[in-house]
Design an enzyme around this catalytic site. Structure first.
Site, short mmCIF file in Angstrom:
data_model
loop_
_atom_site.label_atom_id
_atom_site.label_comp_id
_atom_site.label_asym_id
_atom_site.label_seq_id
_atom_site.Cartn_x
_atom_site.Cartn_y
_atom_site.Cartn_z
N LYS A 67 0.84 -0.98 -0.32
CA LYS A 67 0.07 0.08 0.00
C LYS A 67 0.65 1.07 0.01
O LYS A 67 1.95 1.43 0.08
CB LYS A 67 -1.06 -0.13 1.31
CG LYS A 67 -1.78 1.38 1.68
CD LYS A 67 -2.72 0.96 1.01
CE LYS A 67 -4.23 2.27 0.65
NZ LYS A 67 -3.33 2.84 -0.46
N LYS A 91 5.88 1.90 7.73
CA LYS A 91 3.79 2.82 8.21
C LYS A 91 3.02 2.04 8.73
O LYS A 91 2.17 2.12 9.77
CB LYS A 91 3.86 4.12 7.61
CG LYS A 91 2.65 5.27 7.94
CD LYS A 91 2.30 5.74 6.69
CE LYS A 91 4.04 6.62 6.23
NZ LYS A 91 3.59 7.46 6.06
N LYS A 103 4.87 2.62 -2.55
CA LYS A 103 4.89 3.68 -3.28
C LYS A 103 5.16 3.86 -5.02
O LYS A 103 5.63 2.75 -5.74
CB LYS A 103 5.85 4.29 -2.92
CG LYS A 103 5.43 5.80 -2.80
CD LYS A 103 4.79 5.98 -1.64
CE LYS A 103 4.31 7.70 -1.42
NZ LYS A 103 3.51 7.63 0.01
N THR A 187 -5.07 12.32 6.80
CA THR A 187 -3.63 12.91 7.28
C THR A 187 -3.17 13.50 8.53
O THR A 187 -2.61 13.21 9.14
CB THR A 187 -2.60 13.16 6.07
OG1 THR A 187 -3.05 11.94 4.91
CG2 THR A 187 -0.91 13.19 6.42
N ASN A 218 -2.26 20.05 1.09
CA ASN A 218 -3.51 18.68 1.58
C ASN A 218 -3.04 19.19 2.34
O ASN A 218 -4.01 19.29 4.01
CB ASN A 218 -3.39 17.43 1.06
CG ASN A 218 -4.35 16.79 1.63
OD1 ASN A 218 -5.31 17.15 2.46
ND2 ASN A 218 -4.87 15.83 1.29
N SER A 349 -7.41 5.65 4.31
CA SER A 349 -7.52 4.53 2.93
C SER A 349 -7.34 3.19 3.29
O SER A 349 -8.34 2.63 2.45
CB SER A 349 -6.36 4.91 2.67
OG SER A 349 -5.57 6.00 1.76
P1 NAD Z 1 0.29 18.33 -1.67
O1 NAD Z 1 1.02 18.14 -2.89
O2 NAD Z 1 -1.21 18.06 -1.15
O3 NAD Z 1 1.39 19.42 -0.66
C1 NAD Z 1 2.47 20.26 -0.62
C2 NAD Z 1 2.56 21.23 -0.63
O4 NAD Z 1 4.20 21.69 -0.22
C3 NAD Z 1 2.85 22.80 -1.60
O5 NAD Z 1 2.09 23.26 -1.22
C4 NAD Z 1 3.42 22.65 -1.80
O6 NAD Z 1 3.92 24.40 -2.69
C5 NAD Z 1 4.88 22.92 -0.88
N1 NAD Z 1 6.28 22.17 -1.11
C6 NAD Z 1 6.72 21.93 -2.40
N2 NAD Z 1 7.84 21.86 -2.54
C7 NAD Z 1 8.47 22.38 -1.03
C8 NAD Z 1 9.58 22.89 -0.32
N3 NAD Z 1 10.84 22.70 -0.77
N4 NAD Z 1 9.60 23.51 0.79
C9 NAD Z 1 8.12 24.12 1.28
N5 NAD Z 1 7.24 23.82 0.65
C10 NAD Z 1 7.11 23.22 -0.41
O7 NAD Z 1 1.16 17.57 -1.01
P2 NAD Z 1 0.51 16.53 0.24
O8 NAD Z 1 -0.06 15.57 0.07
O9 NAD Z 1 0.11 17.44 1.41
O10 NAD Z 1 2.18 15.78 0.92
C11 NAD Z 1 2.54 16.63 1.97
C12 NAD Z 1 4.06 15.80 2.60
O11 NAD Z 1 2.62 14.38 3.24
C13 NAD Z 1 4.44 13.86 1.63
O12 NAD Z 1 5.92 14.55 1.99
C14 NAD Z 1 3.23 13.22 1.41
O13 NAD Z 1 4.31 11.96 1.58
C15 NAD Z 1 3.28 13.13 3.34
N6 NAD Z 1 2.59 12.72 3.49
C16 NAD Z 1 0.92 12.38 3.01
C17 NAD Z 1 0.03 12.55 3.14
C18 NAD Z 1 -1.55 12.35 1.86
O14 NAD Z 1 -3.06 11.23 2.52
N7 NAD Z 1 -1.51 13.33 1.47
C19 NAD Z 1 0.03 10.89 3.50
C20 NAD Z 1 1.46 10.82 4.25
C21 NAD Z 1 1.81 11.40 4.26
#
Ligand code: NAD
Length: 422
Positions: A67, A91, A103, A187, A218, A349
């Site tokens: 997953k 995780k 992934k 999350t 997000n 999920s």
């Molecule tokens: P997203 O694409 O919705 O948002 C990412 C944000 O980070 C955007 O606002 C982008 O502008 C910003 N960003 C990109 N590069 C950057 C940098 N160098 N410095 C600061 N900001 C930066 O992504 P998301 O889904 O919110 O995921 C964010 C993190 O959380 C990732 O590491 C992802 O793996 C992790 N994550 C997400 C989920 C999920 O359900 N979406 C679950 C577990 C972990």
């Protein structure tokens, strides 16, 4: 192999010292079970066809089907995908989900795509990897640069290929296509429940802390509004354009509205003390809770001594590299580790997958109550492991996960059993 994967393995080696009979698991976890690379050949709006590198990795399936999300990012590479799949393995074990870790990624900058091109990239991805995916084999979900709409296109493409309804092959879909209520904010909400459950170990005011959120996507936007509702003050926010720090407080609803109109965080207005700065500078501004919610490796051996906070809630995957662990610990900064802190996303999920397979539909209230119970239960177990061995929460999370993975590997058949000893 690049350092991000090496760093991830370093934490595993440290955890193994606390887990008896871990050697077979360590050997198995040295390399992924399988990784597939592809080139997606996609028609662009201007008529030309462009190629994008893409990957899907199934790291370890000892505890169940793999997953893990699919990321659209200009920085994506195979090493990163393998590392993220490795983290997903741990995780899912920390969260006690019946899954292994996987992934996927496409090397593409979503900001450079038109409104129509992401759908073609999403469909091309599923065409390339359909033989890898299955509700009982490998189940993707959203990650950086992808969202519910992208998951909906991917589910639709998969169903067209296999010729039947198969919503459980992918999670994070729109609710009308079998998505679960509460997945989009899961999350962030899981992270807040983790904070709540660990409050007694954290040297912060549970209702009046200063919070900086790095990455207002997000996970970051939802955690900012949830923590503001808890009474905390959001003093710093950032995105890829830069960061804004305002000790007088930043309203996440205003940031979200500004971004929805195409505005950049660096251009937000604020009090006379508000400042615009780089993401790296924001990490060093005073906060009580720092929430990295963007990319990996932002806190490292070179800046760990200057991170001015008390608690780091890792919503991003891998925001603190292994070189920074000891320095943060020595300075009394408590890190709530990614493999636990952001596990609310994969947990909901899992609820979506369960609903898709049973045909049941759970309410938002039911999903939220289950998530809260799950985060509290696993936080309690994590604290038990940390206290029993006097180790950090990060180490405890790896030990706890490794114990579960070792148990599963042993249940598949061990050397001791085949030698007649067990
Ligand atoms: P997203 O694409 O919705 O948002 C990412 C944000 O980070 C955007 O606002 C982008 O502008 C910003 N960003 C990109 N590069 C950057 C940098 N160098 N410095 C600061 N900001 C930066 O992504 P998301 O889904 O919110 O995921 C964010 C993190 O959380 C990732 O590491 C992802 O793996 C992790 N994550 C997400 C989920 C999920 O359900 N979406 C679950 C577990 C972990």
């Amino acid at each position: 192999m690049a350092s991000v994967f090496k760093g991830a393995k370093k934490r595993l080696d440290e955890a193994a010292r606390h887990v008896p009979a871990a050697e077979e698991a360590l050997e198995k976890l040295t390399y992924p079970e399988e990784t597939l690379s592809a080139s997606l050949f996609v028609r662009m709006d201007d008529g030309r066809r462009a190629s994008f590198k893409a990957w899907r990795c199934r790291y370890d399936a000892s505890r169940g089907p793999t997953k893990g999300g699919i990321r659209f990012s200009a920085d994506a590479c195979m090493d990163e995908v393998m590392t993220l799949a490795f983290w997903m393995t741990f995780k899912c074990a920390v969260a006690d989900l019946p899954y292994g870790g996987g992934k996927g990624a496409v090397c593409v900058d979503p900001a450079n795509l038109s409104t129509k091109e992401p759908e073609r990239v999403a469909r091309a991805y599923v065409k390339a990897f359909a033989r890898f995916l299955h509700p009982d084999r490998d189940i993707p979900g959203p990650d950086m640069g992808t969202d519910a709409m992208v998951m909906g296109w991917m589910a639709d493409e998969y169903e067209a290929i296999v010729g039947h309804h198969a919503p459980a092959v992918i999670t994070g879909k729109p609710v009308c296509l079998g998505g679960s209520p509460g997945r989009t904010r899961a999350t962030a909400l899981g992270g807040v429940y983790a904070l709540d459950a660990l409050t007694s170990r954290l040297a912060i005011d549970p209702e009046g802390a200063r919070v900086s959120v790095v990455g207002f996507g997000n996970a970051g936007s939802h955690v900012a509004s949830l923590l503001q509702r808890r009474g905390h003050t959001i003093v710093g926010v950032s995105d890829s354009s830069g960061a804004r720090y305002d000790p007088a407080g930043i309203d996440p609803a205003r940031v979200a509205a500004h971004k929805a109109e195409g505005g950049k965080i660096a251009e937000l207005d604020g009090s006379s003390d508000a400042e615009t700065m780089s993401n790296a500078a924001l990490l060093e501004r005073p906060s009580d809770i720092l929430v990295p919610a963007a990319v990996a490796g932002q806190i490292h051996g070179g800046n760990a001594d200057r991170i001015d906070t008390r608690v780091i809630l890792e919503l991003a995957n891998g925001p603190v590299d292994a070189e920074a662990d000891a320095a943060l610990d020595a300075r009394g900064v408590t890190v709530i580790p990614d493999i636990f802190a952001n596990s609310g996303g994969v947990t909901v999920s899992y609820y979506e997958w369960v609903q898709n397979r049973t045909g049941l539909r759970w309410s938002d209230h039911e999903v939220t109550a289950r998530l809260k119970e799950a985060m509290e239960r696993e936080a309690g177990r994590l604290c038990g492991v940390a206290d029993a061995s006097a180790i950090t929460l990060r180490k405890a999370a790896y030990v706890h996960a490794l114990q579960r993975i070792v148990t599963a590997i042993e249940a598949h058949g061990t050397k001791a059993f085949f030698n007649g000893g067990g």
